[in-house]
Structure formats: C-alpha cells, structure tokens
Design a protein around this motif. Structure first.
Motif, PDB file in Angstrom:
ATOM      1  N   GLU A   1       9.017  -4.721   7.238  1.00 31.07           N
ATOM      2  CA  GLU A   1      10.130  -4.061   6.625  1.00 31.07           C
ATOM      3  C   GLU A   1       9.903  -3.209   6.538  1.00 31.07           C
ATOM      4  OE1 GLU A   1      12.674  -5.905   7.804  1.00 31.07           O
ATOM      5  OE2 GLU A   1      11.103  -6.621   9.380  1.00 31.07           O
ATOM      6  N   ILE A   2      11.628  -2.578   6.389  1.00 40.27           N
ATOM      7  CA  ILE A   2      11.693  -1.149   6.083  1.00 40.27           C
ATOM      8  C   ILE A   2      11.518  -0.667   4.698  1.00 40.27           C
ATOM      9  CG2 ILE A   2      14.180  -1.511   5.584  1.00 40.27           C
ATOM     10  CD1 ILE A   2      14.247   1.415   6.429  1.00 40.27           C
ATOM     11  N   THR A   3      10.344   0.132   4.175  1.00 45.83           N
ATOM     12  CA  THR A   3       9.640   0.522   2.532  1.00 45.83           C
ATOM     13  C   THR A   3       9.353  -0.575   2.001  1.00 45.83           C
ATOM     14  OG1 THR A   3      11.880  -0.832   1.129  1.00 45.83           O
ATOM     15  CG2 THR A   3      12.316   0.975   1.454  1.00 45.83           C
ATOM     16  N   GLY A   4       8.656  -2.092   3.337  1.00 45.75           N
ATOM     17  CA  GLY A   4       7.760  -2.811   2.679  1.00 45.75           C
ATOM     18  C   GLY A   4       6.471  -2.144   2.932  1.00 45.75           C
ATOM     19  N   TYR A   5       6.291  -1.641   3.480  1.00 43.46           N
ATOM     20  CA  TYR A   5       4.986  -1.142   4.290  1.00 43.46           C
ATOM     21  C   TYR A   5       4.628   0.329   3.875  1.00 43.46           C
ATOM     22  CZ  TYR A   5       7.928   1.049   7.535  1.00 43.46           C
ATOM     23  OH  TYR A   5       8.557   2.303   8.836  1.00 43.46           O
ATOM     24  N   ASP A   6       5.212   0.485   2.282  1.00 43.83           N
ATOM     25  CA  ASP A   6       5.334   1.706   1.776  1.00 43.83           C
ATOM     26  C   ASP A   6       5.785   1.184   0.288  1.00 43.83           C
ATOM     27  OD1 ASP A   6       4.139   4.616   1.052  1.00 43.83           O
ATOM     28  OD2 ASP A   6       6.095   5.593   2.206  1.00 43.83           O
ATOM     29  N   SER A   7       4.772   1.431  -0.578  1.00 45.17           N
ATOM     30  CA  SER A   7       4.703   1.056  -2.011  1.00 45.17           C
ATOM     31  C   SER A   7       5.327   2.405  -2.798  1.00 45.17           C
ATOM     32  CB  SER A   7       3.518   0.743  -2.057  1.00 45.17           C
ATOM     33  OG  SER A   7       2.314   1.529  -2.926  1.00 45.17           O
TER      34      SER A   7
ATOM     35  N   GLN B   1      17.657   2.593  -5.622  1.00 47.74           N
ATOM     36  CA  GLN B   1      17.450   2.786  -4.915  1.00 47.74           C
ATOM     37  C   GLN B   1      16.200   1.874  -3.863  1.00 47.74           C
ATOM     38  OE1 GLN B   1      20.481   4.207  -2.127  1.00 47.74           O
ATOM     39  NE2 GLN B   1      19.196   6.400  -2.741  1.00 47.74           N
ATOM     40  N   ILE B   2      14.972   2.532  -3.934  1.00 50.07           N
ATOM     41  CA  ILE B   2      13.994   2.738  -2.960  1.00 50.07           C
ATOM     42  C   ILE B   2      13.149   1.064  -3.545  1.00 50.07           C
ATOM     43  CG2 ILE B   2      11.436   3.000  -2.746  1.00 50.07           C
ATOM     44  CD1 ILE B   2      12.368   6.290  -2.557  1.00 50.07           C
ATOM     45  N   GLY B   3      13.232   1.195  -5.209  1.00 50.70           N
ATOM     46  CA  GLY B   3      12.647   0.157  -5.897  1.00 50.70           C
ATOM     47  C   GLY B   3      12.975  -1.300  -5.157  1.00 50.70           C
ATOM     48  N   THR B   4      14.818  -0.939  -5.422  1.00 53.95           N
ATOM     49  CA  THR B   4      15.715  -2.753  -4.832  1.00 53.95           C
ATOM     50  C   THR B   4      14.953  -2.957  -3.232  1.00 53.95           C
ATOM     51  OG1 THR B   4      17.575  -1.354  -6.609  1.00 53.95           O
ATOM     52  CG2 THR B   4      18.058  -3.315  -4.902  1.00 53.95           C
ATOM     53  N   LEU B   5      15.033  -2.417  -2.685  1.00 51.20           N
ATOM     54  CA  LEU B   5      14.144  -2.186  -1.238  1.00 51.20           C
ATOM     55  C   LEU B   5      13.539  -2.684  -1.499  1.00 51.20           C
ATOM     56  CD1 LEU B   5      16.242   0.413   1.022  1.00 51.20           C
ATOM     57  CD2 LEU B   5      16.901  -1.689   0.358  1.00 51.20           C
ATOM     58  N   GLN B   6      12.422  -2.549  -2.074  1.00 48.31           N
ATOM     59  CA  GLN B   6      11.060  -3.231  -2.172  1.00 48.31           C
ATOM     60  C   GLN B   6      11.033  -4.583  -2.377  1.00 48.31           C
ATOM     61  OE1 GLN B   6       8.814   0.156  -3.554  1.00 48.31           O
ATOM     62  NE2 GLN B   6       8.451   1.590  -2.316  1.00 48.31           N
ATOM     63  N   PHE B   7      11.974  -4.512  -3.782  1.00 49.55           N
ATOM     64  CA  PHE B   7      12.095  -6.184  -4.368  1.00 49.55           C
ATOM     65  C   PHE B   7      12.215  -7.115  -3.410  1.00 49.55           C
ATOM     66  CE2 PHE B   7      11.226  -4.481  -8.868  1.00 49.55           C
ATOM     67  CZ  PHE B   7      10.213  -3.864  -8.326  1.00 49.55           C
ATOM     68  N   LYS B   8      13.236  -6.440  -2.596  1.00 52.32           N
ATOM     69  CA  LYS B   8      14.129  -7.446  -1.890  1.00 52.32           C
ATOM     70  C   LYS B   8      12.922  -7.542  -0.309  1.00 52.32           C
ATOM     71  CE  LYS B   8      18.306  -7.213   1.078  1.00 52.32           C
ATOM     72  NZ  LYS B   8      18.688  -6.129   1.868  1.00 52.32           N
TER      73      LYS B   8
ATOM     74  N   HIS C   1       1.021  -1.621   0.430  1.00 54.17           N
ATOM     75  CA  HIS C   1      -0.284  -0.021   0.045  1.00 54.17           C
ATOM     76  C   HIS C   1       1.110   1.136  -0.385  1.00 54.17           C
ATOM     77  CE1 HIS C   1      -4.018  -2.060   0.361  1.00 54.17           C
ATOM     78  NE2 HIS C   1      -3.488  -2.579   1.699  1.00 54.17           N
ATOM     79  N   ASN C   2       0.508   2.278  -0.291  1.00 49.56           N
ATOM     80  CA  ASN C   2       0.733   4.132  -0.314  1.00 49.56           C
ATOM     81  C   ASN C   2       0.622   3.376   0.813  1.00 49.56           C
ATOM     82  OD1 ASN C   2       1.184   6.322   0.042  1.00 49.56           O
ATOM     83  ND2 ASN C   2       0.737   7.252  -2.571  1.00 49.56           N
ATOM     84  N   ALA C   3       1.696   4.432   1.602  1.00 51.11           N
ATOM     85  CA  ALA C   3       1.877   4.237   3.359  1.00 51.11           C
ATOM     86  C   ALA C   3       0.976   5.729   3.211  1.00 51.11           C
ATOM     87  CB  ALA C   3       2.814   4.969   4.109  1.00 51.11           C
ATOM     88  N   GLY C   4       0.249   6.332   2.518  1.00 48.17           N
ATOM     89  CA  GLY C   4      -0.218   7.480   2.706  1.00 48.17           C
ATOM     90  C   GLY C   4      -1.802   6.575   3.584  1.00 48.17           C
ATOM     91  N   GLU C   5      -1.943   5.517   2.650  1.00 49.68           N
ATOM     92  CA  GLU C   5      -3.158   5.091   2.923  1.00 49.68           C
ATOM     93  C   GLU C   5      -3.951   4.772   4.396  1.00 49.68           C
ATOM     94  OE1 GLU C   5      -5.634   4.992   1.103  1.00 49.68           O
ATOM     95  OE2 GLU C   5      -4.782   4.885  -1.759  1.00 49.68           O
ATOM     96  N   PHE C   6      -3.064   4.467   5.375  1.00 56.78           N
ATOM     97  CA  PHE C   6      -2.860   4.159   6.408  1.00 56.78           C
ATOM     98  C   PHE C   6      -3.025   5.402   6.740  1.00 56.78           C
ATOM     99  CE2 PHE C   6       0.222   0.989   4.846  1.00 56.78           C
ATOM    100  CZ  PHE C   6      -0.577  -0.533   5.366  1.00 56.78           C
TER     101      PHE C   6
END
Lengths: 284, 545
Positions: free
Chosen positions: B309-315, B329-336, B278-283
């Motif tokens: 996890e860091i960046t896992g809860y903000d798409s 950088q952000i995409g790499t962390l999200q996929f990781k 999710h976009n964290a703005g939703e939360f």
C-alpha cells in the motif's frame, strides 16, 4: 536595619524569580520526544546508553527505571560539573572553581545558621575556612573566566556584553568580600553577626567596604535568576524533561492522557508555506 | 582556534555582501586522514564549481550549495520578502501556539548557552573541517539567538519590521543561515557533551523548519523529491505499487538464483504478526538487504508480511529533518497501513531515521486510532540468534568486520547491544570503531546529507561531513588496510548511513584499492547461516568466481 531587610528581599527575590522561571518552563506544552542517550534511569542499561527499545515487544514488558541511577548521575553533574570535566578540561578548572566557591558560600551561610544555635570553636574554624575558600574560589573562577573570554579568540567572538558583565559582577562581589576579609576582618567574624541580625531581625552594623560588599551580594542574588545564570533551573528541564524523558505513549498510560488533552488544542496561527493545507490559493 | 591558513570568521561576517565568500574548501586545512590517505595527494582533488547555480544559489557561505530553491534575490522587494518571511517564521518557531511540540526544548537551548564551546570538540564536521568557525555548533545558534534578541520582545513577539538599513541583519545573513542549517548532520553528539543539556542540533533543525514551513525553502531531495513525492506515489523513490510488486518478484528470483531457495515473500498478509518496513532505497540500491530479511524471517518461521500500500513499502520519513507537518502526514499514513492490515506490530528494517521517526518522533503525535506497536528489527534478530532459531557458522565470515552505529537508533533510541551481540556470534574478526555505541560519530550522511547530491553538495559530504567516519573506518582496519586480498567489511545497518559510506568508498576508490566493503547486518547474518551452502555477500561470490 536596611542591610538586613535588603538581604531578606534579595533572598526572597531569588526564590520567587527562580520559581517563576521554573513555572514558565513547566507550563509549556508537553513536547515531542527528544530524548538523548545515555538515559541514566534505564535500569541495567543506563551505564552503556541502552534502553527498553533493546527488548523484543518492549511495550508488553514492565518498564524498569532506576531513580537512584538518575540521582547519582544528577549529583555528579551538580557537584562536579562532570560533562565539562570530561569534555572541556581547560575550562572546567575555572568554571568549577567558581561554582564550588558559590557552593561553599552557601555552605558558609548554612554553617552560620547552625552556629547560631550550636556554637563550638572547631565549628567556627570550619565556618571561616568555608567562607574564605568560597570567596577566593568565586573570585579566581569568575576573574579567570573573564580574562579567558577576553583573550581567547574563539570565546571572545561569541561573548556578549551582558556575559562579560555577569562575570565581572560576580568577580566584583567576591573581590569586595575578599578585600573586606583581608583588610578588616581576617577571621571573617562578621558572618556570625550578620546571621544573628538576620535571625533576630536586629540592625547589622557594617563598615563602608562591607556595606558595599553586602549590597553588591544582595544585588547579584536578585540578578542571577533574571539572567541565564539561572541555568540551575534550565538544567533541570533540559535533562529531566527533555533528554531523559523517554516515556513512550501506550494506550491508557499517563502520556496518552496528556497527548489526548494536547490534541484538543487548536492553533491560532498558521505556517505560510504552500504545502500547508489551505495555503495553495495564495499562489494564484 | 581556526584551522591553519584560515582567517577567523566572526558572527558579523554573516552579513557581508554576496560577493564575499566566508570560507573556501581547502584540503590542506581539513583534519588529517590516516594512512593510506594521509597526504593531500592521496585524496581526490577538489573540483571547481561550475554551472549557472554558482551565480544563482547561496555559494557565498563556504563555496557549497545544498538548497536548490534558496536563491539570491534579484530585486529589493525579493530581498525584503526573504528577510520578512524569515522573521515571521522565527516568531512562529518560538511560539507555543505554532511550535507546541518543540517550544520547550528550543527555548531552553536558546536561553542558556554559556558559550563554553564544549559542543565544538564533539562535532565531527567542525573537527573534520580543520575547525572552521562557521561549522562550530554554536555559530549558527548564536546567529539565530541574536536575530531573535533584536527582533522579538520578551514574549517572543515581533516588535519591529525589518529595516533594510539595519546594520545587524540583511538578506545575506538569512541566506547564509539557511545554507548553514544544512552543514549539521543533526546527529546530536554535541548535545551529549553539553554541561547544560542544550542541543545545537535541535536549533539547526528548527532553522530548517523556519525555511520549509514558512518560506517554502528546502532541499529538493528532502521535500519535492522526498516527502511530497512519497505522499503522492507512496515512496521517495517514486516507486509505485506495480513497480514495488515487480521488484519483489525480482528479489524472489534473485534469492533462488543466488542461494537456491524458493521463497515467496508475503505481501499484504492480513493479520500477520509482523509488518516489516524497509527504506525503499533498499529495494532499488541494495535489494540483497530485503532479500536477506526474507531469508532470515522464513528460516526462523516468523509470521510476517510486507505491504504494497501507499507509504507501506517505504519506511522513510524525511520530514523529521526539516518539516513537522510533512513528518506527521507521512507517519499517519504509515501507521494507517499497518492498522488496516491488522498486523500486531511494525518491525522496522535497517533504516536509522525510519526507526526514530516511527518509534520516537511521532510517538506523541500520531496516536489514538493510529496507534500500533513499533519495534526495531535488531532485538528480534538478536533473539532469533540467541535462542538458536537461526544457526550460524561464523567461519564463513572470516574477515575483519567493524560496526557503524547509526545515530538515530543508537544515540536517540538507546539500541546499542543487540547488533553487537549478533556480530560477536557471527563475525569472529569483529572489532569496534573508536569511539562507538552512543559515543559514535555520525556517518556524515545524517539529517538528509546522504541523499543531497545536487550542485556541489556531494563534495562537501565526501570531503568534510563523512571525513571523521572515514578516519574511524581506516583506523578500525589499520592492521589489514595495506592488504587488498583481505576484504574488510563495514557493517552499517542503516540505509542512509550505507549510502554515505558507499559514497566515501567510491570517492576515495577505497573498495578498488584496499578492498573495503560495506553492507548491512542481515547480509552478514545470511552469509554466516549454517544452512547456506554458498556465500551470500557479493564480494565473496565474485572472489569465488
């Protein structure tokens, strides 16, 4: 003989410069994805702008594309400049006249080539019509666009000197051909003689006005691929290689191989902003 | 043609001294809105800019300022530094060494423009502004093109240093161009209509890249409070892992209180089929959206999880609007995060740019060991609907509904039908906007505008960039707009679009006066679930109370 040789040089230059331009774009690195829908090749979905992303687990399904749909879309654009027709009708009339005129002149040359081998009176009428219509349309189109750009404020403020020159050049070429046709050669019969000279490599005899016309025509043929009038090259890339390139990365596919090759590239230059790694020390 | 009462602005005007403002906000010149906002008096008055920023920032383009750290140089040295840095960034953006990912599309767009102005008619900002010349899509492109022509050779190398007496280039041109790059939503509607397939949206984005990647200049909400904060804390909202877990607990309680169901939202479930992002703005702003996803996914019996996890809860990935390095950088962390959880796929919630970032923009740059399949939630939701795993009673949504098409997954990804098919099932009074689908208009919040609120940028968004969308909304509900008893629902399945639409409705007081409501698709789905014994949408709950 000079005119014959010059025209051959012009045709060859056109092809070489156009291919050179295409090669320059083709050898550029594979770009990041920048597709834009509708992508016509999306089978069964292209007509409304849909894609494989509308499928659950699309990456496990067979990718279905339609070359036919892509070609149809492409032909609509090449033959009719459809996007301009749909979105900018007032300009389309003049732009299409000019482009159609160019197509007709190419058609005229093709017909003259055929007529060298198969001659028929009806065929000759068609050749004359094709050439005459081509000249008139290029003249009207380029002249009209030139005037429109000179008088319409929102076009004028963006038009550069070279862009005026390009239109004027096309107009002068067409106008010189038109004058020669009207004054000296109502049947446009010089075309047959010219084609014969070109194919048999024999001298072509032309009056002063026709000589000027052919020299200008040769020059514009050489000039076009050196300018942005070579958009026939660019358009192939903008649509086929950018807007319609929606091939996804999937492990083992062709894109993945290219991506892997690209990853080996080590840039020589570096961006300077402080958030780039290694740039923080520059702040101190 | 320039709008009424407005002097035609030319490219040469860009270099006018800083005491000359090229255009001024003027409601009388703007595109007319439909009833009941068809008079200038029915619209909020424009505000006079106030504060020290009006002297410090670049307000001399159009009276607005959107980039906090783009400020007026105070010395000749600073002027020189601004121009020279821009020129070195220009060289890099046009190099196949430093801009490999975009060099081909960019050069094509710079080289072949025929200045036919077809793009202008497609641009909602140009139209909404009353055809203000500076917002014409080719205006900024042509400024860039001419600088490049003057300063770069045919191999696109800088051929000369800037001379402060150059009649064609001064610091004011660069400063105005920087702001002007943020008067385009990057929606690419203009590109769709270009007969040559050129993309002025791309050029605007590449100008932003020069400013960010070379000059370190970018709007704060995108960079400092955006990507930088996300890389540091995990979210652009600044939400940390403990805060995220607290919110999830709150959402679970809220679901129970609201609909009487006890749902345990799965967090960090190893090996789940789906990682829902999710976009964290939703939360923070619309917790009913992640809650609705949880209700639907649980009702359908899916094997899914969220990540803490860091960046896992903000798409979100604001990098795709202004900075390639940040995006990667952000995409790499999200996929990781997804790889480490061992999930089979990422399903992207209702966030348009997160769709495009994860599925398309990073598809050829975050790969190899980081590869993970990414899908939109919309086809999945349609499949659950179509196969009867979710059963609906459409009479619960017995009010007019229209659909906004987010550019990022409609025009840029081709996801057009699933959301419509769902609406046809769950919303009997669904009507399309005109135009819609891939021909849609941007919400006006695209390209970062939805989150840019400092100085007076919000006024530009609310009066100009979102104007066309507001017109579309009013037209879609023309039959009931006068009746405030009838709720009218704008379905906007995208966080940024929702933010922009929320702001329009607030700005024009349209919810209060005309009962215009907005939210996502999943909220509407939950509201129509056959198994629900009470409404889910806030305005219906309030109505009942």
């Amino acid at each position: 003989m000079f005119l014959v040789v010059f025209l051959y040089i012009a045709f060859i230059a056109f092809i070489v410069f156009s291919l050179k331009k295409a090669a320059e774009f083709a050898k550029m690195p594979m770009h990041g994805r920048w597709e834009l829908y509708p992508v016509p090749k999306e089978k069964g979905k292209g007509h409304y702008g849909g894609s494989y992303y509308e499928e659950v687990k699309w990456y496990e399904k067979k990718r279905e594309t339609s070359l036919g749909a892509e070609i149809i879309d492409m032909m609509k654009e090449i033959l009719f400049i459809k996007k301009l027709f749909d979105n900018q009708r007032p300009l389309w009339w003049l732009s299409y006249a000019m482009h159609l005129g160019i197509y007709l002149i190419i058609g005229w040359l093709v017909l003259l080539f055929i007529a060298f081998f198969i001659s028929h009176p009806v065929f000759n009428v068609l050749i004359t019509l094709c050439g005459a219509a081509g000249i008139i349309l290029v003249m009207v189109g380029s002249g009209g666009l030139l005037i429109k750009r000179l008088v319409q404020e929102e076009l004028k403020i963006y038009t550069t000197g070279q862009e005026y020159f390009n239109l004027a050049f096309l107009f002068v070429v067409a106008a010189s051909g038109f004058l020669n046709w009207i004054i000296f050669d109502p049947a446009l019969s010089y075309g047959h003689q010219l084609m014969k000279s070109l194919l048999t490599l024999t001298p072509f005899s032309a009056g002063p006005l026709l000589t000027v016309h052919l020299l200008l025509a040769g020059l514009v043929i050489i000039y076009i691929p050196l300018t942005k009038m070579s958009h026939y090259v660019g358009k192939f890339f903008t649509f086929h290689k950018v807007f319609w390139d929606n091939e996804p990365y999937l492990p083992g596919n062709e894109i993945s191989v290219k991506v892997k090759e690209g990853m080996n590239y080590k840039p020589r230059g570096k961006w300077a902003a402080l958030h780039y790694p290694g740039n923080q020390h520059e702040e101190k | 043609m320039a709008g009424k009462n407005r002097k035609l602005i030319t490219l040469q005007d860009m270099k006018k001294p800083q005491d000359v403002q090229l255009s001024a906000p003027d409601l009388n010149s703007y595109m007319k809105l439909p009833k009941p906002y068809d008079t200038v008096e029915s619209q909020p008055a424009l505000k006079e800019p106030k504060g020290s920023w009006t002297e410090k920032n670049i307000t001399f383009l159009d009276g607005y300022a959107g980039i906090e750290n783009l400020v007026r140089p105070e010395t000749k040295e600073e002027e020189r530094a601004l121009v020279e840095k821009f020129l070195s960034g220009l060289e890099k953006i046009l190099s196949d060494d430093t801009n490999r990912a975009m060099i081909q599309p960019l050069l094509l767009s710079l080289e072949y423009c025929a200045k036919c102005n077809t793009c202008s008619e497609a641009c909602h900002i140009f139209e909404a502004s009353g055809k203000n010349e500076i917002y014409r899509p080719i205006f900024r492109a042509e400024v860039l093109r001419r600088i490049a022509k003057n300063y770069l050779d045919k191999n696109r190398k800088l051929v000369r240093k800037w001379d402060e007496n150059d009649p064609d280039l001064n610091w004011e041109t660069i400063a105005r161009l920087g702001e002007l790059a943020y008067r385009c939503n990057l929606c690419r509607r203009c590109a769709q209509t270009c007969p040559l397939g050129l993309d002025n949206g791309l050029i605007a984005k590449e100008i932003r890249k020069i400013f960010s990647q070379e000059m370190g200049i970018a709007p704060k909400p995108l960079h400092e409070k955006g990507t930088m904060l996300q890389l540091k804390t995990g979210s652009t909202t600044g939400m940390t892992k403990p805060a995220f877990l607290d919110i999830i607990e709150f959402i679970e309680e809220d679901i129970e209180e609201k609909i009487g169901r006890k749902i345990k939202i799965p967090i960090d479930k190893k090996g789940a089929d789906i990682l829902l992002t999710h976009n964290a703005g939703e939360f923070m702003a619309w917790p009913q959206n992640p809650a609705a996803f949880a209700i639907l996914f649980e009702e359908a019996g899916l094997d899914w999880t969220l990540s803490s996890e860091i960046t896992g809860y903000d798409s979100v990935n604001y990098g795709i609007w202004y900075d390639d390095y940040q995006a990667k950088q952000i995409g790499t962390l999200q996929f990781k995060v997804a790889r480490e959880l061992g999930v089979k796929r990422i399903i992207i919630g209702e966030c348009g740019h997160a769709h495009r970032a994860a599925a398309v923009s990073l598809d050829r740059s975050v790969t190899g060991e980081h590869y993970i399949p990414r899908e939109s939630s919309l086809p999945l939701l349609w499949e659950l609907t179509r196969t009867g795993k979710l059963k609906f009673d459409p009479s619960k949504n017995n009010f007019p509904v229209t659909l906004h098409d987010p550019c990022n997954y409609v025009r840029s990804m081709g996801i057009v039908k699933p959301q419509r098919e769902i609406l046809k099932v769950i919303a009997p009074m669904f009507r399309e906007m005109t135009p819609h689908g891939v021909d849609n208009y941007c919400c006006g919040g695209g390209g970062g505008f939805a989150i840019m609120n400092s100085m007076n940028f919000a006024e530009f968004r609310n009066t100009v960039s979102t104007r066309k969308k507001f017109q579309q909304i009013l037209n879609a509900f023309a039959d009931t707009i006068d009746n405030p008893d009838i709720p009218k629902y704008i379905c906007a399945p995208c966080s940024n679009c929702k933010g922009a639409i929320r702001d329009i409705l607030e700005y024009y007081d349209a919810t209060e006066k005309y009962n215009l409501q907005y939210d996502g698709l999943v909220e509407l789905m939950v509201n129509a679930l056959a198994s629900m014994d009470r409404p889910y949408l806030e305005f219906l709950i309030e109505e009942e109370e």
